[in-house]
Design a protein around this motif. Structure first.
Motif, mmCIF file in Angstrom:
data_model
loop_
_atom_site.group_PDB
_atom_site.id
_atom_site.type_symbol
_atom_site.label_atom_id
_atom_site.label_comp_id
_atom_site.label_asym_id
_atom_site.label_seq_id
_atom_site.Cartn_x
_atom_site.Cartn_y
_atom_site.Cartn_z
ATOM 1 N N ALA A 1 0.841 -1.195 0.000
ATOM 2 C CA ALA A 1 0.000 0.000 0.000
ATOM 3 C C ALA A 1 0.875 1.243 0.000
ATOM 4 C CB ALA A 1 -0.910 0.001 1.220
ATOM 5 N N SER A 2 0.416 2.294 -0.676
ATOM 6 C CA SER A 2 1.158 3.558 -0.670
ATOM 7 C C SER A 2 1.022 4.213 0.695
ATOM 8 C CB SER A 2 0.622 4.486 -1.763
ATOM 9 O OG SER A 2 -0.723 4.818 -1.501
ATOM 10 N N GLU A 3 1.775 5.290 0.895
ATOM 11 C CA GLU A 3 1.769 5.972 2.186
ATOM 12 C C GLU A 3 0.382 6.451 2.581
ATOM 13 O OE1 GLU A 3 4.759 8.999 2.357
ATOM 14 O OE2 GLU A 3 6.309 7.636 1.671
ATOM 15 N N ASN A 4 -0.372 6.969 1.611
ATOM 16 C CA ASN A 4 -1.699 7.478 1.963
ATOM 17 C C ASN A 4 -2.761 6.378 1.897
ATOM 18 O OD1 ASN A 4 -2.247 7.128 -0.756
ATOM 19 N ND2 ASN A 4 -2.292 9.296 -1.231
ATOM 20 N N VAL B 1 -1.789 1.121 -4.634
ATOM 21 C CA VAL B 1 -0.930 -0.039 -4.379
ATOM 22 C C VAL B 1 0.302 0.115 -5.263
ATOM 23 C CG1 VAL B 1 -0.718 -2.541 -4.580
ATOM 24 C CG2 VAL B 1 -2.864 -1.533 -3.804
ATOM 25 N N LYS B 2 1.482 -0.014 -4.660
ATOM 26 C CA LYS B 2 2.741 0.033 -5.407
ATOM 27 C C LYS B 2 3.060 -1.378 -5.886
ATOM 28 C CE LYS B 2 4.717 3.761 -2.661
ATOM 29 N NZ LYS B 2 5.829 4.132 -1.774
ATOM 30 N N LEU B 3 3.449 -1.471 -7.155
ATOM 31 C CA LEU B 3 3.717 -2.761 -7.767
ATOM 32 C C LEU B 3 4.940 -2.626 -8.665
ATOM 33 C CD1 LEU B 3 2.530 -5.652 -8.308
ATOM 34 C CD2 LEU B 3 1.340 -4.613 -10.244
ATOM 35 N N THR B 4 5.858 -3.557 -8.593
ATOM 36 C CA THR B 4 7.027 -3.553 -9.461
ATOM 37 C C THR B 4 6.646 -4.180 -10.793
ATOM 38 O OG1 THR B 4 8.513 -3.723 -7.583
ATOM 39 C CG2 THR B 4 9.403 -4.349 -9.715
ATOM 40 N N VAL B 5 6.983 -3.480 -11.882
ATOM 41 C CA VAL B 5 6.681 -3.987 -13.226
ATOM 42 C C VAL B 5 7.950 -3.964 -14.071
ATOM 43 C CG1 VAL B 5 4.280 -3.244 -13.155
ATOM 44 C CG2 VAL B 5 5.994 -1.723 -14.135
ATOM 45 N N GLN B 6 7.930 -4.707 -15.163
ATOM 46 C CA GLN B 6 9.022 -4.699 -16.125
ATOM 47 C C GLN B 6 8.488 -4.079 -17.416
ATOM 48 O OE1 GLN B 6 8.155 -7.949 -14.675
ATOM 49 N NE2 GLN B 6 9.481 -7.341 -13.011
ATOM 50 N N LEU B 7 9.301 -3.205 -18.010
ATOM 51 C CA LEU B 7 8.991 -2.623 -19.319
ATOM 52 C C LEU B 7 9.983 -3.171 -20.316
ATOM 53 C CD1 LEU B 7 8.547 1.185 -18.525
ATOM 54 C CD2 LEU B 7 6.764 -0.425 -19.158
ATOM 55 N N TRP B 8 9.522 -3.525 -21.501
ATOM 56 C CA TRP B 8 10.435 -3.981 -22.540
ATOM 57 C C TRP B 8 9.848 -3.692 -23.903
ATOM 58 C CZ3 TRP B 8 8.655 -8.355 -25.323
ATOM 59 C CH2 TRP B 8 7.616 -9.048 -24.739
ATOM 60 N N LEU C 1 4.394 -4.227 -20.846
ATOM 61 C CA LEU C 1 4.468 -4.049 -19.408
ATOM 62 C C LEU C 1 4.052 -5.378 -18.794
ATOM 63 C CD1 LEU C 1 3.301 -1.099 -17.369
ATOM 64 C CD2 LEU C 1 2.306 -3.303 -16.849
ATOM 65 N N THR C 2 4.907 -5.936 -17.941
ATOM 66 C CA THR C 2 4.612 -7.220 -17.308
ATOM 67 C C THR C 2 4.948 -7.177 -15.825
ATOM 68 O OG1 THR C 2 6.808 -8.087 -17.814
ATOM 69 C CG2 THR C 2 5.085 -8.550 -19.412
ATOM 70 N N SER C 3 4.299 -8.052 -15.063
ATOM 71 C CA SER C 3 4.629 -8.228 -13.657
ATOM 72 C C SER C 3 4.216 -9.631 -13.226
ATOM 73 C CB SER C 3 3.928 -7.201 -12.770
ATOM 74 O OG SER C 3 4.297 -7.415 -11.418
ATOM 75 N N ASN C 4 5.095 -10.275 -12.500
ATOM 76 C CA ASN C 4 4.817 -11.603 -11.928
ATOM 77 C C ASN C 4 4.800 -11.523 -10.407
ATOM 78 O OD1 ASN C 4 4.820 -12.575 -14.492
ATOM 79 N ND2 ASN C 4 6.847 -13.494 -14.379
ATOM 80 N N ASP C 5 4.380 -10.380 -9.877
ATOM 81 C CA ASP C 5 4.350 -10.184 -8.432
ATOM 82 C C ASP C 5 3.568 -11.323 -7.771
ATOM 83 O OD1 ASP C 5 3.178 -9.088 -5.816
ATOM 84 O OD2 ASP C 5 4.640 -7.552 -6.373
ATOM 85 N N PRO C 6 4.088 -11.890 -6.683
ATOM 86 C CA PRO C 6 3.396 -13.000 -6.029
ATOM 87 C C PRO C 6 2.020 -12.633 -5.480
ATOM 88 C CG PRO C 6 5.380 -12.386 -4.806
ATOM 89 C CD PRO C 6 5.372 -11.586 -6.064
ATOM 90 N N ASP C 7 1.743 -11.350 -5.295
ATOM 91 C CA ASP C 7 0.427 -10.941 -4.807
ATOM 92 C C ASP C 7 -0.625 -10.903 -5.924
ATOM 93 O OD1 ASP C 7 1.148 -10.668 -2.137
ATOM 94 O OD2 ASP C 7 1.855 -8.624 -2.439
ATOM 95 N N LEU C 8 -0.178 -11.009 -7.178
ATOM 96 C CA LEU C 8 -1.111 -11.027 -8.301
ATOM 97 C C LEU C 8 -1.635 -12.438 -8.518
ATOM 98 C CD1 LEU C 8 0.899 -8.868 -10.852
ATOM 99 C CD2 LEU C 8 -1.212 -8.212 -9.699
ATOM 100 N N PRO C 9 -2.773 -12.557 -9.222
ATOM 101 C CA PRO C 9 -3.236 -13.903 -9.586
ATOM 102 C C PRO C 9 -2.163 -14.639 -10.389
ATOM 103 C CG PRO C 9 -4.932 -12.269 -10.045
ATOM 104 C CD PRO C 9 -3.690 -11.519 -9.658
ATOM 105 N N LYS C 10 -2.324 -15.914 -10.561
ATOM 106 C CA LYS C 10 -1.322 -16.788 -11.181
ATOM 107 C C LYS C 10 -0.792 -16.259 -12.515
ATOM 108 C CE LYS C 10 -0.646 -21.612 -12.409
ATOM 109 N NZ LYS C 10 -1.277 -22.929 -12.497
#
Length: 69
Positions: free
Chosen positions: A4-7, A11-18, A28-37
């Motif tokens: 969660a952001s400060e306020n 939600v802050k999420l790390t993504v990859q750009l290519w 734009l992709t993300s495999n963050d473990p908090d995301l669905p499969k």
């Protein structure tokens, strides 16, 4: 991990750009473990502000092929 952001409004999420030279699009992709499969995978529509900003960021770090704007 997503957090969660400060306020608490975002939600802050790390993504990859290519850049994909075959489609000439920025992805734009993300495999963050908090995301669905399946995670997140989308490409940015050329000519939009999001696409321009992503290309500028890729260029800044030398990840955009020479001659591509």
């Amino acid at each position: 991990m997503a957090e969660a952001s400060e306020n608490g409004r975002y939600v802050k999420l790390t993504v990859q750009l290519w850049y994909d030279p075959s489609t000439k699009r920025v992805h734009l992709t993300s495999n963050d473990p908090d995301l669905p499969k399946a995670g997140i995978h989308t490409n940015l529509k050329p000519g939009t502000q999001a696409d321009s900003s992503a290309r500028a960021l890729l260029a800044k770090f030398g990840k955009l092929p020479e001659g591509v704007e």
